[in-house]
Design an enzyme around this catalytic site. Sequence first.
Site, PDB file in Angstrom:
ATOM      1  N   LYS A   1       1.172  -1.176   0.084  1.00  0.00           N
ATOM      2  CA  LYS A   1      -0.059  -0.275   0.241  1.00  0.00           C
ATOM      3  C   LYS A   1       0.962   0.866   0.085  1.00  0.00           C
ATOM      4  CE  LYS A   1      -1.881   2.882   2.677  1.00  0.00           C
ATOM      5  NZ  LYS A   1      -2.335   3.842   1.693  1.00  0.00           N
TER       6      LYS A   1
ATOM      7  N   CYS B   1      13.242  11.075   6.794  1.00  0.00           N
ATOM      8  CA  CYS B   1      12.596  10.987   8.621  1.00  0.00           C
ATOM      9  C   CYS B   1      13.862  11.015   9.456  1.00  0.00           C
ATOM     10  CB  CYS B   1      12.018   9.559   8.571  1.00  0.00           C
ATOM     11  SG  CYS B   1      13.549   8.184   7.250  1.00  0.00           S
TER      12      CYS B   1
ATOM     13  N   GLU C   1       8.491  17.517  14.645  1.00  0.00           N
ATOM     14  CA  GLU C   1       9.072  16.652  13.460  1.00  0.00           C
ATOM     15  C   GLU C   1       8.160  17.237  12.201  1.00  0.00           C
ATOM     16  OE1 GLU C   1      10.736  12.907  11.109  1.00  0.00           O
ATOM     17  OE2 GLU C   1       8.250  12.676  11.341  1.00  0.00           O
TER      18      GLU C   1
END
Length: 499
Positions: A193, A302, A402
């Site tokens: 996905k 990230c 973040e």
Amino acid sequence: MKVCESIEQSSISARPNFPITLSKLYINGEWRDSHSGKTFPAIDPTTEAEIAQVAEGTVEDVELAVKCAGTAFAEAWGQMSGHERGEILWRVGDLFLKYGEELAFLQAKEMGRLFTDSMTVDIPHLANMFHYYAGWASKIEGSVKQTTKGLHTYTLREPLGVVAAITPFNFPLILSISKFAPALAAGNTIIHKPASATPLSALKVAQIMEEVGLPPGVFNVVMGPGGTVGNALSTHPGIEKVAITGSTASGIRVIKDSADTLKHLTMELGGKSANIIFADADLDVATQTAYDGMFYNKGEICYAGSRMLVERSVYDEVVERVRQRALDTKPGDPLDPNSQMGPIANKSEYDKVLSYMQVGQKDGARLVAGGKAADIGTGKGYFVEPTVFADVDSEMTIAREESFGPILSIIPFETFEDAIRIANGNQYGLASGVHTRDIKKAHKAAARLKAGTVWVNTYGHFDPSAPFGGYKMSGYGREQGWEALEFYLQTKTVWVDLS
């Protein structure tokens, strides 16, 4: 492979262009419309124009994919020898090189990654990843145990079965293949996905798997929203494992959704990585490396070194150097080889990044560069300026959360212990950096930092052989290296009475 290294680019097209032809689900070796017939648009973040209508998967599509993947595992892929699987995976790696320009073009169109970066970094890494795990496929072994006399005891290392890979938009190819390659090498089948913002490159990967001759059902792609497709995968009893790269919030949702079926999980989640520059560092190298470690791929990474910790005695000098680099970085069309930074991947992320820029100023950080949207002359696109905040306090929002965009927070520190305290005083622990000429200090810092990766006098190096993953709220499990295989295998112990 280093994220910001450059190699010879003479073979790269100056302005590539490929037709967008793939838009359907890929299940059991067939291209299918969604069960509901619904579609959703893929948007070019450079122009804000629709580039394709893509099939939107449903629970019924997931059900079919799980059934077919389970059959393929039981009857085909899971029964192959490691040598056979390895030969196929090696050819997959070769095809990534063959279709490199098209894959790089698709990433530029759907999420704004610089075409030149995809060609010089992503494509070689993808091929290396499959070649690396192709070698491991024939080397998955158990062992004989010395137990009670008269008993022969040994272990088998077996694949889990059907694996769901849920992947994000920021590195759509690399963060997918880091799951596919070890999972397939171990003998599992896959349902992918992809992020709704980046379906096109995912479908090209499916086409590559089709061309290489994977048995039907071994590799499947079902696009659609996380609340529908992601939830169906996470809760389905026929799925043995979910591997996800995404936000910490997304990871927590998967953990909760999968709890009733006790799935195996690999979680590569958020980060707020500290990049420490000590006064004795080579400041020319350190500032350039730390800058690239934050603003590479427009900060949509990230492991971005979004908290730059600088020793007080060189603080002002480093701030000025970084400020100047930010002012010299010009956003532009990712297909233009002269562009230095592409657009934010989609509208919702663009709005979020701009909001964090406003929050930083509201909280009292000193804005030294950027801080707003950027106009590349077209009046279109989700472009923002590379943004640098100085005099940031660790309790400010931009130092804790973040932002997932080109926003750097520079924080001063006084002593070694101060630096380690600030670096570890965050909920995340994905990566970190240390810049110093003192090798003892470097090793001491590496041992103390609570992060899954520590780069010393560099930043952003990756290799298929080197494991990557997080501490704390950055997740658990590892991708890459032989260590990743452990998360796609289970151990069976066999006892045989020889009396």
